[in-house]
Design an enzyme around this catalytic site. Structure first.
Site, mmCIF file in Angstrom:
data_model
loop_
_atom_site.group_PDB
_atom_site.id
_atom_site.type_symbol
_atom_site.label_atom_id
_atom_site.label_comp_id
_atom_site.label_asym_id
_atom_site.label_seq_id
_atom_site.Cartn_x
_atom_site.Cartn_y
_atom_site.Cartn_z
ATOM 1 N N SER A 33 -7.219 42.444 9.107
ATOM 2 C CA SER A 33 -7.384 41.615 7.905
ATOM 3 C C SER A 33 -8.124 42.341 6.780
ATOM 4 O O SER A 33 -7.954 42.000 5.618
ATOM 5 C CB SER A 33 -8.153 40.339 8.246
ATOM 6 O OG SER A 33 -7.422 39.593 9.173
ATOM 7 N N HIS A 70 1.166 36.763 6.380
ATOM 8 C CA HIS A 70 0.988 37.951 7.209
ATOM 9 C C HIS A 70 2.255 38.794 7.170
ATOM 10 O O HIS A 70 3.334 38.285 7.450
ATOM 11 C CB HIS A 70 0.719 37.471 8.643
ATOM 12 C CG HIS A 70 0.042 38.464 9.495
ATOM 13 N ND1 HIS A 70 0.598 39.670 9.778
ATOM 14 C CD2 HIS A 70 -1.152 38.415 10.127
ATOM 15 C CE1 HIS A 70 -0.236 40.326 10.573
ATOM 16 N NE2 HIS A 70 -1.306 39.597 10.789
ATOM 17 N N HIS A 92 -3.024 37.618 17.271
ATOM 18 C CA HIS A 92 -4.308 37.073 17.714
ATOM 19 C C HIS A 92 -4.090 35.993 18.774
ATOM 20 O O HIS A 92 -3.075 35.287 18.746
ATOM 21 C CB HIS A 92 -5.062 36.452 16.535
ATOM 22 C CG HIS A 92 -5.290 37.382 15.384
ATOM 23 N ND1 HIS A 92 -4.357 37.570 14.392
ATOM 24 C CD2 HIS A 92 -6.350 38.181 15.069
ATOM 25 C CE1 HIS A 92 -4.821 38.451 13.507
ATOM 26 N NE2 HIS A 92 -6.023 38.841 13.900
ATOM 27 N N TYR A 94 -5.521 33.202 18.910
ATOM 28 C CA TYR A 94 -5.489 31.865 18.302
ATOM 29 C C TYR A 94 -4.112 31.493 17.764
ATOM 30 O O TYR A 94 -3.840 30.323 17.487
ATOM 31 C CB TYR A 94 -6.556 31.715 17.208
ATOM 32 C CG TYR A 94 -6.424 32.640 16.016
ATOM 33 C CD1 TYR A 94 -5.464 32.432 15.030
ATOM 34 C CD2 TYR A 94 -7.281 33.727 15.862
ATOM 35 C CE1 TYR A 94 -5.341 33.287 13.942
ATOM 36 C CE2 TYR A 94 -7.172 34.585 14.771
ATOM 37 C CZ TYR A 94 -6.193 34.368 13.821
ATOM 38 O OH TYR A 94 -6.075 35.206 12.750
ATOM 39 N N GLU A 95 -3.230 32.497 17.608
ATOM 40 C CA GLU A 95 -1.862 32.188 17.157
ATOM 41 C C GLU A 95 -1.050 31.552 18.282
ATOM 42 O O GLU A 95 0.086 31.132 18.073
ATOM 43 C CB GLU A 95 -1.167 33.466 16.677
ATOM 44 C CG GLU A 95 -1.763 34.042 15.404
ATOM 45 C CD GLU A 95 -1.113 35.362 15.022
ATOM 46 O OE1 GLU A 95 0.066 35.371 14.665
ATOM 47 O OE2 GLU A 95 -1.806 36.405 15.091
ATOM 48 N N ALA A 122 -11.565 43.102 10.455
ATOM 49 C CA ALA A 122 -12.551 42.482 9.577
ATOM 50 C C ALA A 122 -13.493 41.704 10.488
ATOM 51 O O ALA A 122 -13.037 41.040 11.427
ATOM 52 C CB ALA A 122 -11.860 41.527 8.613
ATOM 53 N N MET A 224 -12.151 38.360 15.901
ATOM 54 C CA MET A 224 -11.211 37.652 16.785
ATOM 55 C C MET A 224 -10.089 38.570 17.251
ATOM 56 O O MET A 224 -8.951 38.129 17.448
ATOM 57 C CB MET A 224 -10.613 36.436 16.052
ATOM 58 C CG MET A 224 -11.633 35.485 15.469
ATOM 59 S SD MET A 224 -10.877 34.292 14.355
ATOM 60 C CE MET A 224 -12.309 33.705 13.435
ATOM 61 N N SER A 225 -10.405 39.858 17.391
ATOM 62 C CA SER A 225 -9.329 40.797 17.775
ATOM 63 C C SER A 225 -9.909 42.035 18.455
ATOM 64 O O SER A 225 -11.031 42.020 18.954
ATOM 65 C CB SER A 225 -8.556 41.223 16.514
ATOM 66 O OG SER A 225 -9.372 42.031 15.680
ATOM 67 N N ASN A 248 -18.179 39.432 5.857
ATOM 68 C CA ASN A 248 -19.055 38.295 5.560
ATOM 69 C C ASN A 248 -20.305 38.446 6.408
ATOM 70 O O ASN A 248 -20.297 39.161 7.417
ATOM 71 C CB ASN A 248 -18.371 36.959 5.868
ATOM 72 C CG ASN A 248 -17.928 36.858 7.308
ATOM 73 O OD1 ASN A 248 -17.012 37.576 7.739
ATOM 74 N ND2 ASN A 248 -18.563 36.005 8.064
ATOM 75 N N HIS A 262 -11.523 32.634 5.265
ATOM 76 C CA HIS A 262 -10.577 33.750 5.346
ATOM 77 C C HIS A 262 -10.321 34.397 3.979
ATOM 78 O O HIS A 262 -10.052 35.597 3.901
ATOM 79 C CB HIS A 262 -9.270 33.248 5.969
ATOM 80 C CG HIS A 262 -8.317 34.345 6.326
ATOM 81 N ND1 HIS A 262 -8.672 35.421 7.129
ATOM 82 C CD2 HIS A 262 -7.019 34.565 5.975
ATOM 83 C CE1 HIS A 262 -7.644 36.235 7.248
ATOM 84 N NE2 HIS A 262 -6.627 35.745 6.559
HETATM 85 C C1 R1P Z 1 -10.483 35.714 10.019
HETATM 86 O O1 R1P Z 1 -10.672 35.780 8.649
HETATM 87 C C2 R1P Z 1 -9.529 36.756 10.510
HETATM 88 O O2 R1P Z 1 -10.058 38.059 10.161
HETATM 89 C C3 R1P Z 1 -10.162 38.865 11.312
HETATM 90 C C4 R1P Z 1 -10.338 37.861 12.428
HETATM 91 O O3 R1P Z 1 -10.023 38.403 13.690
HETATM 92 C C5 R1P Z 1 -9.425 36.738 12.022
HETATM 93 O O4 R1P Z 1 -8.099 36.978 12.409
HETATM 94 O O5 R1P Z 1 -8.925 39.555 11.406
HETATM 95 P P1 R1P Z 1 -8.640 40.948 12.159
HETATM 96 O O6 R1P Z 1 -9.510 40.993 13.361
HETATM 97 O O7 R1P Z 1 -7.194 40.885 12.489
HETATM 98 O O8 R1P Z 1 -8.974 42.044 11.197
#
Ligand code: R1P
Length: 290
Positions: A33, A70, A92, A94-95, A122, A224-225, A248, A262
């Protein structure tokens, strides 16, 4: 790995790609992200030359990106003359995807020939020394989802990918971390951090109590990844570098009125994209020489 995708399925995917790309990539880059997963202009993937672009929904056995806006593309090309393959956007948990599915592209990238993986994300900063826009090289992670048995390697193991049991104490390659620090310093990009990342399931951002707990156990950045991708990469013996863009700052007290969102994550990504693109371009040049 679930039996839903066997080695043969992924070999089929790799064959499909290799038949359409006139070179073999050495380095795989996961653009999260903070690195152009959601936009084109100025993104790292856009900087590639002689691009061959595959929308995820056209690749056999590939999951589809579901996050709004995306891109969902696998982009092969040259970055500073180095053969690379970029995931423009990732999958992810969560998807709605199981972790083995989220990280299956890592195995596909291995099968098309990469030896090194650069995973970017991110993340929210928990270390009080971090500022929004800073970069943290990941030197370790805490696999919180794995504590409850949610692991991308859950299920039957195919030795053609890697061993049943694997060490993770050297998952983030020390030499690559040192190389990345040197590249960053040579480019005079300011301070860079090293720290511990953790992945939660999302999609909600964290509560104050959760963040306080993560801080207590030594987490520097939360997202989250990445964790499941790195486990999968190490399982098939890829050399891994990962970094987080701190998009953040995590509120660890109830007085803080700010709320994570986001849009802010993407805005900070766009703000820092030129710096990160320069960093990664110089990094791949140096990795190529290893
Ligand atoms: C939240 O804003 C998103 O940003 C991050 C989090 O995991 C979530 O998907 O994305 P990436 O980890 O894909 O960069």
């Amino acid at each position: 790995m679930s039996t839903e995708y066997t080695y043969e399925h992924l070999a089929e995917t790799a064959k499909y790609l290799l038949e359409r790309v006139p070179f073999r990539p050495k380095i795989g880059i996961i653009c999260g992200s903070g690195m152009g997963a959601y936009w084109n202009e100025g993104s790292l993937a856009e900087a590639l030359t002689d691009k061959v672009v595959f929308p995820y929904n056209q690749i056999p056995h590939f999951p589809e990106s579901t996050v709004e806006g995306h891109a969902g593309q696998l982009v092969f090309g040259y970055l500073m003359g180095v053969e690379v393959v970029c995931m423009k956007g990732r999958f992810h948990h969560y998807e709605g995807y199981p972790l083995w599915k989220c990280s299956m592209p890592v195995r596909v990238m291995k099968l098309v020939g990469i030896s090194h993986l650069i995973a970017t994300n991110a993340a929210g900063g928990l270390n009080p020394k971090y500022k929004v826009g800073d970069v943290m090289l990941v030197n370790d992670h805490i696999n919180l989802m794995g504590f409850s048995g949610n692991n991308p390697l859950h299920g039957p193991n195919d030795e053609r990918f890697g061993p049943r049991f694997l060490p993770m104490n050297r998952a983030y390659d020390k030499d690559l971390i040192e190389l990345a620090k040197k590249v960053w310093d040579d480019l005079k990009l300011g301070p860079i951090h090293e720290g511990v990342y953790t992945c939660l399931g999302g999609p909600n951002f964290e509560t104050v109590a959760e963040l306080k707990m993560l801080q207590m156990v030594g987490v520097d950045a939360v997202g989250m990844s990445t964790v499941h991708e790195v486990i999968t990469a190490r399982h098939c013996d890829l050399t891994v570098l990962a970094f987080s863009l701190i998009t953040n700052f995590c509120a660890t007290n109830y007085e803080n009125q700010s709320e994570a969102n986001h849009e802010e994550v993407m805005d900070v990504g766009k703000m820092r994209q030129d710096t990160l693109a320069t960093f990664v371009q110089n990094l791949v040049l140096r990795i190529k020489k290893l």
